[in-house]
Design an enzyme around this catalytic site. Structure first.
Site, short mmCIF file in Angstrom:
data_model
loop_
_atom_site.label_atom_id
_atom_site.label_comp_id
_atom_site.label_asym_id
_atom_site.label_seq_id
_atom_site.Cartn_x
_atom_site.Cartn_y
_atom_site.Cartn_z
N CYS A 1 0.82 -1.22 0.00
CA CYS A 1 0.00 0.00 0.00
C CYS A 1 0.86 1.27 0.00
CB CYS A 1 -0.91 -0.05 1.23
SG CYS A 1 -1.79 1.48 1.59
N CYS B 1 0.03 3.76 2.77
CA CYS B 1 0.50 3.23 4.06
C CYS B 1 1.97 3.58 4.27
CB CYS B 1 0.34 1.71 4.10
SG CYS B 1 -1.37 1.13 4.00
#
Length: 105
Positions: free
Chosen positions: A31, A34
Site C-alpha cells: 500500500c 500506508c
C-alpha cells in the site's frame, strides 16, 4: 517509545485491554499511502512517548493480521483505530495526517 508490531489475535487483545489508550495502524506492505503515512505514525509514537499511550501496527497480510482486520472491520488501508479498555474510541481511514494528529491529541 517505538511502534509495536502485532502478529496474533492474542497480542492484539492483550494490548487493547491494558487500560491505556492504544492507537493501531492497519496497513499492508503493498500500500503506497500506508508507506507514505508510516513515518508520521512513528513520529507521533515518539512525540507521545512520555504519555500513557501505546502505538501498534498490524500488517493485514501477515500472521493473523487478516483475522484481526476482519474482527475490527477494516474498510481500507491505512486505517487507524483508537481503543481503550477494549472499547473502540474512533478511527481514521486513509493517509489523513491531520486527522491522525487530532486522534492522538
Amino acid at each position: 517509545m517505538s511502534v509495536v508490531e502485532i502478529n496474533t489475535l492474542e497480542e492484539f487483545h492483550d494490548l487493547i485491554s491494558q487500560g491505556k489508550p492504544t492507537i493501531v495502524d492497519f496497513y499492508a506492505t503493498w500500500c503506497g499511502p500506508c508507506k507514505m503515512i508510516a513515518p508520521t505514525f512513528a513520529e507521533l509514537a515518539e512525540k507521545h512517548a512520555s504519555h500513557y499511550v501505546s502505538f501498534c501496527r498490524v500488517d493485514i497480510d501477515k500472521g493473523e493480521g487478516e483475522d484481526i482486520a476482519t474482527e475490527i472491520g477494516v474498510r481500507g488501508v491505512p486505517m487507524f483505530v483508537a481503543f481503550q479498555n477494549e472499547e473502540r474510541l474512533g478511527d481514521v481511514v486513509g493517509a489523513n495526517q491531520s486527522a491522525l494528529e487530532v486522534m492522538n491529541a
